[in-house]
Design an enzyme around this catalytic site. Structure first.
Site, PDB file in Angstrom:
ATOM      1  N   CYS A 102       0.836  -1.199   0.000  1.00  0.00           N
ATOM      2  CA  CYS A 102       0.000   0.000   0.000  1.00  0.00           C
ATOM      3  C   CYS A 102       0.875   1.255   0.000  1.00  0.00           C
ATOM      4  O   CYS A 102       0.587   2.224  -0.694  1.00  0.00           O
ATOM      5  CB  CYS A 102      -0.927  -0.016   1.215  1.00  0.00           C
ATOM      6  SG  CYS A 102      -2.028   1.395   1.281  1.00  0.00           S
ATOM      7  N   CYS A 216      -4.175  -1.517   6.054  1.00  0.00           N
ATOM      8  CA  CYS A 216      -4.224  -0.166   5.499  1.00  0.00           C
ATOM      9  C   CYS A 216      -5.500   0.074   4.702  1.00  0.00           C
ATOM     10  O   CYS A 216      -5.818  -0.677   3.782  1.00  0.00           O
ATOM     11  CB  CYS A 216      -2.999   0.011   4.603  1.00  0.00           C
ATOM     12  SG  CYS A 216      -2.894   1.579   3.758  1.00  0.00           S
TER      13      CYS A 216
END
Length: 380
Positions: A102, A216
């Site tokens: 991410c 995330c």
């Protein structure tokens, strides 16, 4: 670094860390632009997404300091890139780390392509630090993107935070050098308690919000629900490794990882997951509080990613998961970016697919990371 002549973008998440980042920059007389990266599941109502509250908090903080806030939609990029990576690895029997990708693909990737290229620096709430050497950067690196940084720059290192519990360099160990060159970590030198105190003193809206514990951008979404949505369920056997005895059933090997102890639903425990047969959808477990089969001292990593082009020395420290401990080891180069790791002590729960993050012996500078693999390099 003199920030007065820099164009700075702050990534606000709605949490306490990024909020204090904005405070720290404004305190220095700067007026950065703020951005909230919008990532939401495809069906937000079904997934009970917390992004609305996050955006409210980010808006409150940016308004407090009279900084403009822009929402950048990276929904498509996240689900096409990070989710695709995660499901591909899990389906193949590996243990991926979506948070690592991410940072590389979204926070310093897709955001940069959409808006970050207009700025000199991208500030985040990561607990990490950086330092520069006067040595010019000459190593091979991926092409710089539009608006990225070019050659003639000093060698920049990703370095650990003084807070060993919150240090997040392991989550940043797959970013490219051009991304590190633009990264700014204004609270990276602080302890978490200090950040909380600043937030309370400044009466920042997220001061008392709990730290996010999930993956995330997934907010309240349970990781197993995330996997179930894309991979479904497939019943398989749970077998005791030492005896070959069938002791239970599971709903899919992708719900389990090497070293796992909790969530097995087996009686007479504890049981540790020590092996997976992906083709037959079999989970092998070992019984006891400290089974030797749950530990590994020597294991291979491949595709080592050096953040700034500098290769690690033979004696290093490492992490294979997000913990405060740095484990001493030596590296044996085996060619083509692959290494054999010889840990000083056996390590619990070494799982193919995890990133092995490499640091110097003082666990100060982070060199990068490689993916733990089997003896044979897997074909994805």
């Amino acid at each position: 670094m003199n920030l007065n002549d820099k164009r700075i973008a702050v990534l606000l998440s709605g949490g306490v860390d990024s909020s204090v980042v904005l405070y720290e920059l404004v305190r220095q007389g700067l007026q950065p632009d703020c951005f909230y990266i919008k990532i939401g599941p495809e069906e937000e109502e079904e997934w009970d997404c917390s992004s609305e509250e996050d955006l409210e908090m980010a808006t409150a903080v940016s308004n407090k300091y009279h900084c403009k806030l822009e929402v950048v939609d990276c929904h498509k990029e996240y689900w096409n890139q990070v989710t695709s990576y995660t499901m591909e690895k899990v389906r193949a029997g590996y243990t991926p780390n979506p948070d690592v990708m991410c940072n590389r693909l979204i926070k310093f990737g897709a955001f940069h392509e959409k808006r970050g290229h207009d700025y000199d620096l991208i500030a985040t709430g990561h607990y990490a630090t950086t330092e520069e050497e006067n040595t010019p950067l000459t190593s091979h690196q991926p092409p710089f993107p539009l608006g990225g940084v070019g050659g003639g720059l000093p060698l920049k290192w990703l370095c650990t935070s003084p807070d060993p519990v919150k240090d997040q360099t392991d989550f940043l160990a797959q970013i490219y050098n051009w991304q590190l060159q633009k990264a700014l970590f204004p609270i990276g030198h602080m302890m978490k308690d200090e950040v909380r105190q600043i937030a309370e003193k400044e009466h920042l809206a997220p001061a008392h919000r709990h730290d996010s514990q999930g993956i995330c951008f997934l907010g309240k979404i349970n990781y197993n629900d995330y996997l179930r949505r894309y991979l479904g369920e497939q019943q398989g056997d749970v077998v005791e490794l030492e005896t070959g005895k069938l002791i239970g059933k599971h709903k899919g090997h992708w719900f389990h990882t090497i070293g796992q102890r909790k969530g097995m639903g087996l009686g007479g425990g504890p049981w540790f997951v020590v092996k997976k047969d992906v083709a037959q959808n079999i989970i092998y477990v070992s019984h006891g509080y400290d089974p030797s089969t749950a530990y590994q001292q020597d294991f291979p990593i491949h595709d080592f990613h050096s953040i700034n082009g500098q290769l690690p020395p033979l004696s290093v420290t490492l992490k294979i998961r997000h913990t405060p401990e740095f484990l001493p080891a030596t590296l044996e180069a085996t060619g083509d970016g692959s290494y054999l790791v010889h840990a000083q002590q056996p390590i619990h729960g070494v799982a193919p697919g995890q990133f092995c993050v490499i640091y110097d012996e003082q666990h100060h500078r982070c060199y990068g990371s490689g993916e733990i693999t089997t003896k044979q390099t897997p074909n994805y």
